[in-house]
Structure formats: C-alpha cells, structure tokens
Design a protein around this motif. Structure first.
Motif, PDB file in Angstrom:
ATOM      1  N   ARG A 321       0.839  -1.197   0.000  1.00 59.61           N
ATOM      2  CA  ARG A 321       0.000   0.000   0.000  1.00 59.61           C
ATOM      3  C   ARG A 321       0.875   1.248   0.000  1.00 59.61           C
ATOM      4  O   ARG A 321       2.068   1.211   0.334  1.00 59.61           O
ATOM      5  CB  ARG A 321      -0.936   0.019   1.206  1.00 59.61           C
ATOM      6  CG  ARG A 321      -0.252   0.251   2.529  1.00 59.61           C
ATOM      7  CD  ARG A 321      -1.237   0.223   3.691  1.00 59.61           C
ATOM      8  NE  ARG A 321      -0.606   0.618   4.952  1.00 59.61           N
ATOM      9  CZ  ARG A 321      -0.531   1.867   5.376  1.00 59.61           C
ATOM     10  NH1 ARG A 321      -1.044   2.843   4.648  1.00 59.61           N
ATOM     11  NH2 ARG A 321       0.043   2.151   6.533  1.00 59.61           N
ATOM     12  N   LEU A 322       0.282   2.342  -0.387  1.00 57.45           N
ATOM     13  CA  LEU A 322       0.946   3.638  -0.416  1.00 57.45           C
ATOM     14  C   LEU A 322       0.648   4.380   0.878  1.00 57.45           C
ATOM     15  O   LEU A 322      -0.496   4.397   1.349  1.00 57.45           O
ATOM     16  CB  LEU A 322       0.458   4.472  -1.607  1.00 57.45           C
ATOM     17  CG  LEU A 322       0.841   3.950  -3.004  1.00 57.45           C
ATOM     18  CD1 LEU A 322       0.022   4.663  -4.075  1.00 57.45           C
ATOM     19  CD2 LEU A 322       2.324   4.147  -3.258  1.00 57.45           C
ATOM     20  N   CYS A 323       1.671   5.006   1.467  1.00 60.99           N
ATOM     21  CA  CYS A 323       1.451   5.802   2.674  1.00 60.99           C
ATOM     22  C   CYS A 323       1.761   7.282   2.455  1.00 60.99           C
ATOM     23  O   CYS A 323       1.587   8.089   3.370  1.00 60.99           O
ATOM     24  CB  CYS A 323       2.253   5.248   3.847  1.00 60.99           C
ATOM     25  SG  CYS A 323       3.989   4.987   3.519  1.00 60.99           S
ATOM     26  N   TYR A 324       2.253   7.630   1.258  1.00 58.59           N
ATOM     27  CA  TYR A 324       2.434   9.051   0.924  1.00 58.59           C
ATOM     28  C   TYR A 324       2.615   9.168  -0.584  1.00 58.59           C
ATOM     29  O   TYR A 324       3.290   8.358  -1.234  1.00 58.59           O
ATOM     30  CB  TYR A 324       3.653   9.654   1.634  1.00 58.59           C
ATOM     31  CG  TYR A 324       3.964  11.048   1.136  1.00 58.59           C
ATOM     32  CD1 TYR A 324       3.232  12.130   1.594  1.00 58.59           C
ATOM     33  CD2 TYR A 324       4.956  11.265   0.176  1.00 58.59           C
ATOM     34  CE1 TYR A 324       3.475  13.418   1.112  1.00 58.59           C
ATOM     35  CE2 TYR A 324       5.213  12.542  -0.299  1.00 58.59           C
ATOM     36  CZ  TYR A 324       4.469  13.612   0.161  1.00 58.59           C
ATOM     37  OH  TYR A 324       4.692  14.872  -0.309  1.00 58.59           O
ATOM     38  N   TYR A 335      -5.201   9.681 -10.370  1.00 58.75           N
ATOM     39  CA  TYR A 335      -5.870   9.385  -9.101  1.00 58.75           C
ATOM     40  C   TYR A 335      -5.636  10.530  -8.128  1.00 58.75           C
ATOM     41  O   TYR A 335      -4.580  11.190  -8.144  1.00 58.75           O
ATOM     42  CB  TYR A 335      -5.319   8.099  -8.484  1.00 58.75           C
ATOM     43  CG  TYR A 335      -5.662   6.833  -9.249  1.00 58.75           C
ATOM     44  CD1 TYR A 335      -6.923   6.254  -9.143  1.00 58.75           C
ATOM     45  CD2 TYR A 335      -4.707   6.214 -10.054  1.00 58.75           C
ATOM     46  CE1 TYR A 335      -7.231   5.081  -9.833  1.00 58.75           C
ATOM     47  CE2 TYR A 335      -4.997   5.047 -10.750  1.00 58.75           C
ATOM     48  CZ  TYR A 335      -6.252   4.490 -10.642  1.00 58.75           C
ATOM     49  OH  TYR A 335      -6.557   3.337 -11.324  1.00 58.75           O
ATOM     50  N   THR A 336      -6.594  10.742  -7.214  1.00 56.40           N
ATOM     51  CA  THR A 336      -6.405  11.728  -6.155  1.00 56.40           C
ATOM     52  C   THR A 336      -5.632  11.104  -5.001  1.00 56.40           C
ATOM     53  O   THR A 336      -5.512   9.873  -4.900  1.00 56.40           O
ATOM     54  CB  THR A 336      -7.756  12.230  -5.640  1.00 56.40           C
ATOM     55  OG1 THR A 336      -8.456  11.136  -5.018  1.00 56.40           O
ATOM     56  CG2 THR A 336      -8.595  12.811  -6.775  1.00 56.40           C
ATOM     57  N   LEU A 341      -4.318   6.680  -1.025  1.00 58.28           N
ATOM     58  CA  LEU A 341      -3.880   6.404   0.343  1.00 58.28           C
ATOM     59  C   LEU A 341      -4.913   5.652   1.184  1.00 58.28           C
ATOM     60  O   LEU A 341      -4.601   5.234   2.301  1.00 58.28           O
ATOM     61  CB  LEU A 341      -3.528   7.718   1.049  1.00 58.28           C
ATOM     62  CG  LEU A 341      -2.390   8.541   0.411  1.00 58.28           C
ATOM     63  CD1 LEU A 341      -2.102   9.788   1.245  1.00 58.28           C
ATOM     64  CD2 LEU A 341      -1.125   7.699   0.273  1.00 58.28           C
ATOM     65  N   ASN A 342      -6.119   5.444   0.680  1.00 63.14           N
ATOM     66  CA  ASN A 342      -7.171   4.790   1.461  1.00 63.14           C
ATOM     67  C   ASN A 342      -7.507   3.418   0.883  1.00 63.14           C
ATOM     68  O   ASN A 342      -8.433   3.274   0.070  1.00 63.14           O
ATOM     69  CB  ASN A 342      -8.429   5.676   1.516  1.00 63.14           C
ATOM     70  CG  ASN A 342      -8.187   6.977   2.267  1.00 63.14           C
ATOM     71  OD1 ASN A 342      -7.535   6.984   3.313  1.00 63.14           O
ATOM     72  ND2 ASN A 342      -8.707   8.075   1.738  1.00 63.14           N
ATOM     73  N   GLY A 343      -6.735   2.409   1.274  1.00 59.10           N
ATOM     74  CA  GLY A 343      -7.014   1.037   0.901  1.00 59.10           C
ATOM     75  C   GLY A 343      -6.814   0.723  -0.575  1.00 59.10           C
ATOM     76  O   GLY A 343      -7.406  -0.236  -1.084  1.00 59.10           O
TER      77      GLY A 343
END
Length: 655
Positions: A321-324, A335-336, A341-343
């Motif tokens: 997953r991406l955290c930043y 993508y925004t 960052l949300n799942g």
C-alpha cells in the motif's frame, strides 16, 4: 686495400699481369691469389650449389671448404626465398643486400656483387660478399643515443608534471581548508585509534575547546574536558572514540551538554580510496529542538516540503500500500491522494518493476535504480525511472519500514528506445546485405580481371622485337592497373568481412621486436623503398596479438607513410610498452592531413583532400581501425599539413 679496387679486382689485375706464364702455372697462380683475397668469393651453379669457394668465404661462413661445396646458397642465405632470382638473372651483374647464417647460427648482413657467366655452354654465377655488420652496430649506437635522449626528455616531462601536480595539490588543500573553515557547522575526522585527524575552527568554537588542549584519546586532559561538558560522557565516547573498523554505515545522533545545549551529530565513513580509515562527523547546534522526536519531525517536515514542491514523482510504499504521494504522482496517474492512500491496491497501479542495484549500504540504506511501468486511471501506460531507497530506521510509519520512490517520467525515452532497437536491427540487416553484395561483386570482377591479366602476359611473350619498345610500356601500364584493381578488390572483400564481423582473431604470444625487424627487412628488400627506421625501447617485447592482423596493421601504416612522403625522406617505426599496452608509432614527414580530413579519416572510401593523383581506395585506414578494434585497442593520429603525420596504435599486451 685500395679504395677503388676490391680484392677480386686486385686478384684479376695480378692474374692479367702474369699472362705470360704457362696454363698450369696460370691456374695455380690465380688460385693462390683468389685465396689470398680478404673478401669472400665463390661460384654458384644453376641450382645455387657452391662450385668454388675461397678461404675468406670459409672464414666468413665458419664452414670448411668441403662442407660448403656440399651445400647450396639456400642453406646459408636467410633471405634466399624473398629474393626475386628470376629478375636478378635477367641482369648480367647486380649488387644487393641479404642476411647470411654461419655454421654457429650467427646471422649477419652482407652485400653481394653477383655476375652471371656462360662458359662452354654452362651457366654459373660468380659472387663477391662483403660483411656489413658494422652498419648494424652503427644503427644500435644511434638507437642507444636516441633512447638516452628520449629518457632525458621523459624525465624532464615527469619532473614538470610532478611540479604541476604539487602546485595543484597545494591549491586543492588550500581550497579544502578554506571550505572547511567557512562552513557553518563543526567538522571533525577521527581514525580508528581515536585520534582526531582534522577539525575546523567551528568545531573548536562550538565545544569551546582551549587551543592548548591536545585532542587525542591518549591524552587524559582531552578525555576529562569532554566528560566535563556532557551529561552522558559514555555516549560521546561510543560515538567518537570507540568507532568499529566495520563502521561503514551513516548515523545520526543527538548529544546533550551540561549547559543545556543540544548538538546533532551526523557521521559517515571516512574513505581513502577504497578503504575506510575512520569517520567524519558533521556537528551543528540544535538547542532549540529539545527532544530527538522534535528533530525527526523537523526532518520529516523538510522532506514533505521538498516532495511537495518538486516536479519529480515521489511516493512512499509500505508493503502493498501507499502511505504518501506528492502532487506530481496525482497529476501523472489521474488518481487523487485520497484514492491512493485509502485502501488502494498497489497492484492496480504498478504493472511491473525492473530493478538494477547500483549501490548497497549495510544497516542504513539500499539504493536501487528501477524502471516502473504504471497503469494510469485512464488506462494508459507510463514509465518511471526511479531511485528506490529503503528507509529502515530512518523514516518509519507505525514502526514498519518503508520505501522512498523518487522518479521521473521516461515514457518518451522508452518509446524512443524501442524505435532505436528496431532501427539498429534494420541497420544490421542492411549492413549484412551490403556485405553480401560487395563480396558477390568482387568475385564477379575477379574472373574477367584474371582473364585480362593472363591475356596481358601472353601479349608480352608475343611482342615482336621491332615493336617491343613501343608496346611493352603500354602492357606494363595495363599490368600495373590490373594489380591496383586487384588490390582494391582485396580491400573491398576484407572490408566486407570486417563489416559483417566475419574476421576471426587468434591471440597468441608474439616476440614483437623480432617480428618488426623481419617485417622491415622484407619491406626494405625492394630497392624502390624509402628507408624505414625501426626503434624499440627494449631488445625483447612479448605481447598477445594476432600476428596476421598485426602485420596488416603495420604494413598498411608503413605503406601509407612511404606513399605520401618525399622520395628522399625515410619513415620511422617505434614500438614500446606502457601501462599494460603495447604502442606502435609510425611517423613520416609527408604531405600531412588537414584537421577537417582527420575527422573522417577512418570512414570507408574516404580520402584526404590533398592526395591529388596518388592512387588509393580509401579503405586502408577503415580496415586498420576495424583490426585495432578487434584487439580491443585504440588508434590516434597527429598531423600537420606539409610537416608530416604520426599514427599511434595501442593494443593490450595481454588477452
């Protein structure tokens, strides 16, 4: 012996003065005189067998008379096979040079005066041989003198270079010292024994160290000084004095002083070449940041500030997953930030990752270059060229390691790379087609050319004596033109093989001094050749080369040097060995090559603008460049119009 009369002439004159003697007495007297001669004299039969030798010949060859009479000239003449004996026999008398081998194996230079005689229906040759070994001695002395002169010049150049480097080093040291003193942070370098190797004034000022204090682990006053300054002295000594020999990682720490100040310490290995000799510390005052967490938060804030303002795509990955992500990633992917960052499943964004590790650092960071293929929200593909850093222990999210990915869009580059690969493949196919065409054309020309050559030879044999003087020069011109076309076809065939990479190279050890001497001797046998001065820095020089290809390289350079030089000026061939490379230099004093022509000198079929009517195909140097490349070497040229040209070929001395 008289200057205008050699031993043979003197013996003949004495013989003529005694013609009144009886025939038998005459023969004995002539035999006596010829054996008293200082110079070697001998007679040869039709098959070059010795029919008669005088005492001087026996002494020169170190054979007995009986041994020589059982031999032929082939047994003692080293260069017998390269002489054009049919041409020599067509002239009644001729003088030339060759090399003879004695019974003991010694090879020496001789000058031979040869006269063909026919007596009572038999043909034989009378020869006088003169030892010319002194010419070799003179050449050796000149070579020795040249080497001494060259050595002196080299020493002067080396001294000059050392002085220049010394001045540059002093300038560099002065610049380094000035830089260290002008920086706003304290810097100190410590070796593995704990001794301070270097520090700047800012470090002294920050710690308020007296100038009289000797900074060393071995100095009790130094240890006591730092103990009095710190709340945790042991932490400082672990960081500064007790540096492990395996300390090849970067570190960041904070020290608290008794007076309430906080110092941030950043350290990295101190490299000298490829060896770590200690550590270098950068120290700055962070008193306003009382806690280490606040300092880390400050660094994180700086990171975010940099990431938010850069055009590079920056994101942090934790697992799948991406955290930043920064704004550049939002713009690229469509993508925004909230979506990513949300799942968000990272596999929807990243199609593939191709990595190439460029650097490893134990316990700190692992830098990789990766090419990442992204699938944007609109369904299009984009490529990123990324630097991927593992931030273990440096920047953690929920105490889990993350990857920092910073990349630029290389989509256009990837498409261009694909187009380039296709173009290269097409160029390769065209090159192979051209090579095949050239080979076919050359083979088709060879048959009619051989017919013309054969017909020209038949015409020469059938020329009438009355018209021979008019026709023979024309036939000679035809033969010369045939040879030039034949050489051109050979060059084109060889060029075609080289272009199609069909030339095999066989590297074997070769004694270069002997090889060059033989090559020069063969080329000098032609009386029309200009003198070739061969110079070697040593008596023996061995390298791993392809003998056949090396001979073509040197012969090509020497032929060009001779062809483009004045008729009364020689050329130089020099061989040396330096830094694991064998260096050949061919120098002439010819017409020279312009700077514009030098840029295209090694292109196929290109010739200089000042060659005028001098014949040539423009393939020689192109072929030479290919042969040098096959050896993994380099070729360079220095030239000036009207002054001369020097070609330098450098080949690896080992395979």
């Amino acid at each position: 012996m008289a200057k205008d009369m050699n031993s043979g002439d003197y013996a003949l004159a004495s013989y003529n003065s005694q013609r009144a003697l009886q025939p038998e007495s005459e023969f004995k007297f002539a035999h006596l005189l010829i054996n008293q001669a200082v110079d070697a004299a001998f007679c040869l039969g039709a098959n070059a067998e010795f029919l008669y030798v005088n005492d001087a010949t026996c002494r020169m060859m170190e054979y007995s008379r009986e041994e020589l009479l059982s031999l032929t000239l082939r047994d003692v003449d080293v260069d017998f096979s390269i002489h054009n004996w049919s041409e020599l026999k067509s002239q009644n008398s001729i003088t030339f040079k060759s090399r003879y081998r004695t019974k003991g194996g010694r090879i020496f230079l001789v000058e031979i005066s040869l006269t063909y005689v026919e007596h009572e229906g038999k043909k034989f040759s009378c020869a006088f041989a003169y030892d010319k070994s002194e010419e070799v001695v003179e050449l050796s002395m000149q070579k020795w003198a040249d080497e001494l002169s060259g050595t002196k010049e080299n020493l002067q150049q080396e001294v000059s270079k050392l002085k220049t480097k010394e001045a540059e080093l002093e300038t560099s040291l002065s610049l380094l010292h000035s830089t260290l003193e002008s920086t706003a942070i304290g810097i100190v370098a410590v070796n593995f024994e704990g001794d301070i190797l270097s520090l700047n004034q800012r470090f002294m000022d920050m710690w308020q160290i007296p100038e009289s204090l000797m900074l060393s682990k071995k100095c009790p006053q130094c240890r006591a000084f730092f103990e009095s300054q710190l709340k945790d002295p042991e932490a400082f000594f672990r960081l500064i004095w007790e540096v492990s020999s395996q300390s090849d990682f970067e570190s960041y720490d904070i020290l608290e002083l008794n007076d309430g100040r906080f110092f941030a310490h950043y350290s990295k290995p101190h490299w000298l070449g490829d060896k770590i000799i200690g550590r270098v510390w950068s120290i700055w005052d962070i008193t306003e940041t009382k806690e280490s967490e606040e300092a880390l938060q400050l660094n994180l804030t700086r990171f975010r500030t940099l990431a938010e303002t850069t055009d590079a795509n920056t994101f942090l990955i934790q697992g799948t997953r991406l955290c930043y992500v920064n704004p550049a990633v939002e713009k690229l992917t469509g993508y925004t930030k909230q979506e990513l960052l949300n799942g968000f499943d990272l596999r929807r964004l990243i199609k593939s990752r191709k990595s190439r590790q460029v650097r490893n650092q134990n316990q700190a960071a692992n830098f990789e270059y990766q090419e990442i293929n992204l699938l944007t929200k609109s369904g299009s593909e984009r490529w990123l060229g990324c630097a991927v850093t593992k931030l273990e222990g440096v920047l953690d999210f929920n105490k889990k390691p993350v990857e920092l990915v910073t990349g630029i869009d290389i989509t256009d580059y990837k498409y261009a790379e694909s187009d380039l690969n296709q173009a290269l493949e097409q160029a390769k196919q065209l090159s192979e087609l051209r090579s095949h065409f050239l080979s076919t054309v050359c083979h088709q020309f060879r048959t009619p050319l051989n017919i013309v050559s054969f017909s020209n030879s038949l015409l020469k044999e059938q020329v009438d004596k009355r018209t021979g003087k008019k026709i023979e020069p024309l036939l000679d011109h035809i033969q010369k033109a045939i040879e030039q076309i034949s050489q051109m076809l050979d060059d084109i065939l060889f060029f075609a093989k080289a272009e199609a990479a069909k030339i095999n190279i066989e590297l074997k050890e070769l004694e270069l001094v002997e090889f060059c001497n033989d090559l020069v001797a063969r080329m000098q046998m032609s009386s029309s050749r200009k003198p070739i001065n061969f110079i070697s820095e040593s008596n023996s020089l061995i390298a791993c080369v392809d003998k056949r290809l090396l001979e073509q390289i040197l012969q090509n350079l020497l032929d060009n040097a001779i062809k483009y030089s004045p008729s009364n000026v020689g050329v130089d061939l020099r061989v040396s060995n330096k830094n694991g490379k064998v260096i050949f230099q061919v120098k002439d004093q010819g017409i020279g090559i312009s700077v514009v022509d030098q840029e295209r000198l090694f292109e196929p079929f290109y010739r200089g603008s000042n060659v005028d009517s001098i014949p040539g195909t423009g393939l020689g140097l192109s072929i030479l460049k290919t042969l040098v490349d096959l050896h993994g070497g380099q070729v360079a040229v220095e030239s000036e119009i009207g002054v001369g040209t020097t070609f330098t070929v450098m080949l690896p001395s080992t395979n």
